[in-house]
Design an enzyme around this catalytic site. Structure first.
Site, PDB file in Angstrom:
ATOM      1  N   GLU A 139      -1.709 -30.724  -6.041  1.00  0.00           N
ATOM      2  CA  GLU A 139      -1.624 -30.213  -7.418  1.00  0.00           C
ATOM      3  C   GLU A 139      -0.837 -31.161  -8.325  1.00  0.00           C
ATOM      4  O   GLU A 139      -1.202 -31.341  -9.490  1.00  0.00           O
ATOM      5  CB  GLU A 139      -0.986 -28.816  -7.426  1.00  0.00           C
ATOM      6  CG  GLU A 139      -1.942 -27.722  -6.959  1.00  0.00           C
ATOM      7  CD  GLU A 139      -2.991 -27.349  -8.019  1.00  0.00           C
ATOM      8  OE1 GLU A 139      -2.799 -27.688  -9.196  1.00  0.00           O
ATOM      9  OE2 GLU A 139      -4.006 -26.738  -7.641  1.00  0.00           O
ATOM     10  N   GLU A 143      -3.221 -34.016  -9.118  1.00  0.00           N
ATOM     11  CA  GLU A 143      -4.287 -33.617 -10.050  1.00  0.00           C
ATOM     12  C   GLU A 143      -3.781 -33.442 -11.484  1.00  0.00           C
ATOM     13  O   GLU A 143      -4.440 -33.822 -12.438  1.00  0.00           O
ATOM     14  CB  GLU A 143      -4.925 -32.290  -9.601  1.00  0.00           C
ATOM     15  CG  GLU A 143      -5.817 -32.421  -8.369  1.00  0.00           C
ATOM     16  CD  GLU A 143      -6.361 -31.083  -7.873  1.00  0.00           C
ATOM     17  OE1 GLU A 143      -7.011 -31.082  -6.819  1.00  0.00           O
ATOM     18  OE2 GLU A 143      -6.126 -30.046  -8.531  1.00  0.00           O
ATOM     19  N   GLU A 144      -2.588 -32.863 -11.609  1.00  0.00           N
ATOM     20  CA  GLU A 144      -2.073 -32.575 -12.960  1.00  0.00           C
ATOM     21  C   GLU A 144      -1.430 -33.772 -13.638  1.00  0.00           C
ATOM     22  O   GLU A 144      -1.499 -33.903 -14.852  1.00  0.00           O
ATOM     23  CB  GLU A 144      -1.035 -31.436 -12.906  1.00  0.00           C
ATOM     24  CG  GLU A 144      -1.649 -30.061 -12.853  1.00  0.00           C
ATOM     25  CD  GLU A 144      -0.609 -28.971 -13.038  1.00  0.00           C
ATOM     26  OE1 GLU A 144       0.253 -29.087 -13.923  1.00  0.00           O
ATOM     27  OE2 GLU A 144      -0.656 -27.997 -12.258  1.00  0.00           O
TER      28      GLU A 144
END
Lengths: 183, 183
Positions: free
Chosen positions: B59, B62-63
């Site tokens: 995460e 991805e962010e």
């Protein structure tokens, strides 16, 4: 990343390690209907919307007849493809509880045996699960050197978007860090 | 107690607090599409069968575009009737990560802003969430007095019935308690 909202992927179970600091004994059970009869802590699945500590106290009472109160969260276990959860993942949380009653009246549908066992015996005996053994050693460490060394304590915080509240478990934070004093 | 097998009641999310010990800075984002723009740690929901630490690293990448590695579990948050989870319960786990890259390339669909912020600034600023603020103070405590004071580390144990393995997170256990030496 997906923009779809989330869905439930985990079942959450809670075990209660009910430890009596005065006698050095801990409450253990053996499950009925298991091929290997190992000592473990009583526990079970959280009901919908039930807090971790509430589940621990309820499950201990249902299985053993012992009343207790929540003290801290000790450990989290994650397992995938759990056979008892239709292949979903399983999150199992182990809490430290303080006994409020001592007379065992165990549920014969769930338990084969239930007793107060010396913590040191549980920590180093062979007829237990690897995780129960590990948590018993952790409790022994807490009992000898202070439970602040092993406890995750609970704090409640407001959720800024929803107006609801969160329960947050973490190691105790010294007062100086709360207030920025002397840092 | 019910004899029915369990079902999934929780979604599990993970946030990654990527802290750089050398510079004292931590990676924070502001979500797009929120009425209150607060600094928080990047994170999101676990995929089916995904370990906590893997979710955190994925995460964060991805962010924010930042590569990192899992160090420890810091905190667990429980909330019921979660608005983003169809009224199911939400278990959110906050991990400590170590950065392996430093150049931010954030996802504009998810984030409005992303930056490396001084940890002390985050701990005592007002435009953050109560939980982010609390975890920042906890990280500050760990950075000053040693991360062993706040970390839950991971150990893997065999499950005796199923032949599968468990991941267990708890406070570090001193060697003497492992071996029963000098106890």
């Amino acid at each position: 990343p997906s923009n779809l909202p989330g869905y439930a992927t985990h079942q959450v179970g809670v075990a209660g390690a009910v430890f009596d600091e005065d006698t050095g004994k801990v409450l253990v059970v053996q499950d009925r209907n298991k091929t290997v009869n190992s000592w473990k802590f009583p526990g079970g699945l959280s009901d919908h919307g039930e807090d971790i500590g509430i589940t621990a106290v309820r499950e201990v009472l249902e299985e053993t007849g012992i009343k207790s109160e929540f003290k801290s969260l000790l450990s989290i276990r994650q397992q995938h493809n759990h056979p008892g959860a239709f292949g979903k993942s399983d999150m199992y949380i182990i809490c430290r509880l303080k006994p409020l009653s001592y007379e065992i009246s165990f549920c014969p549908q769930e338990c084969l045996k239930c007793e107060w066992m010396d913590l040191k015996e549980l920590a180093y005996c062979s007829n237990t699960t690897p995780i129960t053994s590990r948590i018993a050693k952790l409790l022994l460490y807490g009992h000898k050197e202070g439970f602040h060394k092993i406890d995750l304590t609970i704090r409640t915080f407001p959720a800024i978007y929803s107006g609801l509240f969160y329960s947050l478990y973490h190691k105790e934070l010294p007062e100086a860090y709360e207030t920025k004093r002397n840092l």
